[in-house]
Enzyme design. Sequence first.
Site, mmCIF file in Angstrom:
data_model
loop_
_atom_site.group_PDB
_atom_site.id
_atom_site.type_symbol
_atom_site.label_atom_id
_atom_site.label_comp_id
_atom_site.label_asym_id
_atom_site.label_seq_id
_atom_site.Cartn_x
_atom_site.Cartn_y
_atom_site.Cartn_z
ATOM 1 N N SER A 154 -2.027 4.711 -1.394
ATOM 2 C CA SER A 154 -0.940 4.948 -2.317
ATOM 3 C C SER A 154 0.297 4.091 -2.052
ATOM 4 O O SER A 154 1.231 4.112 -2.852
ATOM 5 C CB SER A 154 -0.533 6.428 -2.262
ATOM 6 O OG SER A 154 -0.022 6.768 -0.989
ATOM 7 N N LYS B 270 8.763 2.473 0.593
ATOM 8 C CA LYS B 270 7.962 3.231 -0.373
ATOM 9 C C LYS B 270 8.809 4.337 -1.003
ATOM 10 O O LYS B 270 9.589 5.008 -0.320
ATOM 11 C CB LYS B 270 6.741 3.821 0.329
ATOM 12 C CG LYS B 270 5.738 4.493 -0.592
ATOM 13 C CD LYS B 270 4.528 4.952 0.207
ATOM 14 C CE LYS B 270 3.498 5.656 -0.661
ATOM 15 N NZ LYS B 270 2.331 6.112 0.125
ATOM 16 N N SER C 117 -3.747 5.392 2.809
ATOM 17 C CA SER C 117 -2.750 4.870 1.875
ATOM 18 C C SER C 117 -1.932 3.697 2.378
ATOM 19 O O SER C 117 -1.246 3.048 1.586
ATOM 20 C CB SER C 117 -1.804 5.999 1.440
ATOM 21 O OG SER C 117 -2.466 6.908 0.609
#
Length: 477
Positions: free
Chosen positions: A162, A87, A186
């Site tokens: 997210s 990420k 997330s």
Amino acid sequence: MTYRDLDLDTYQDLSGVELGRRVAAGELSPVHLAECALALVDRDEPEINAYAAVMHERARRTAAEREREAADGRLRGPLHGVPIASKDNLYLEGEVPGKGSRTSPETPATTSSPMVERLLGAGAVVVGRTTTPEFGWKGTGISPRTGVSRNPWDPSRNTGGSSAGSGATVGAGAVPIATGTDAGGSVRIPAAFCGTVGLKPTLSAIPVWPGTVNENLSHAGVLTRRVEDAALVLELTAGPDPRDPQSSYAAPLVPPVTGRRLRVAVVAEPWGIAPSDEVAAVFADAVRRLRATGVADLVDATLPGPLPRSVFEALWVTGRGLGFRDLFAEHAAVMDPGLVRLGDLAQGYQVADLLDALSARRAFNQAMFAFAAAWDVVLMPTMPLTAFGAEDEVPAGGEADAPLPWITWTPYTYPFNITGQPAVSVPVRLGPGHLPVGVQVAGAWAQDRTVLAFAQVCEDLLAGTVQRRVARPARLR
């Protein structure tokens, strides 16, 4: 050394653990695995937009190095030569961390985040950095920096966020493992929407760095093809790091419960909120199948309430609204309007309001910890709905004008960030709408291994209902 090549279908069906085993046995080439991953990324990326950056050259260079090491008998760890993604809010030395924001400087990181550093130390090969909404502030895959990320099962649908790109690329089969972070769901939201496993461990079990403005909610986690991959990543990356002070006093993870049947609290309507008919039907079928096996004592239960929405709103709005106030003052025009709006909303909170929220959090945590002590794990849906429109912030008819629109449709995930308890989402099947549905297994503080053990049971016993890559549309196969 003679390696066997994998066709892409076989590559997509193997866990990261199994790929690592075969590299260690001299059966698979790290270079070939990197090429499999990159081929799938390049094939699907124009459609699903899972990557902030695909690192073709670096991945191939690292894979070649891992192959030379393997040929010399120097294996770094159980993920030696296994492709992964990371990420884009976690640092990877030498790469620019965009964090989903046009305000991020184009300056390469000088060191890697603890989680990434430990995975690299175990031999993993990072093929790219995955998308996130701006500073990971919300539960969808929409970012000013990278645009809209899309669900691999249906690109007209949301990835969730997210850890949007991580869910999308693992769900599409390009890599077996991708790092994520989770401060309100997330990791688990995109896991449920994209049909992957998603682990949020106990708070600070895996160190979080760089820190966030909501560090007492933020967890480092992982999205994977299989439960065994998530369990391995936890073992490889857990443990204190001085860059995350919370990790230095986190309770050590305890061994899994063994020698008896697990006590499982089954919660069909968490905090009194019923899921959609589609999710309810899939969850009921999963519970029925688990009960039929007699593998554990599954008992219907009710979570202590009320839902701590106001607590989360107070912590999130003030943390983000005040934490980014300098950026808002200078760069509001190029930032996510929903994030910028928190700056004004934060001004409505007084110190007394925050103290009240902290007091309410303490009471909620006490109730949840007492509940968790009576059970080994809790089984519930991960999300009350399946993936909605890719460009929407809320599902049709949702609370678009709420202070935090995304928590209005994620009521089953963020409470476990308030408590810091471990929770993992496991894909169980497609719903009638042909989109993935996940179940969430949660447990007491530091009982991550028991949570993962029952998640493995769910994966094993529900394997007949799990719809994997082969069920996807032909263009994504």
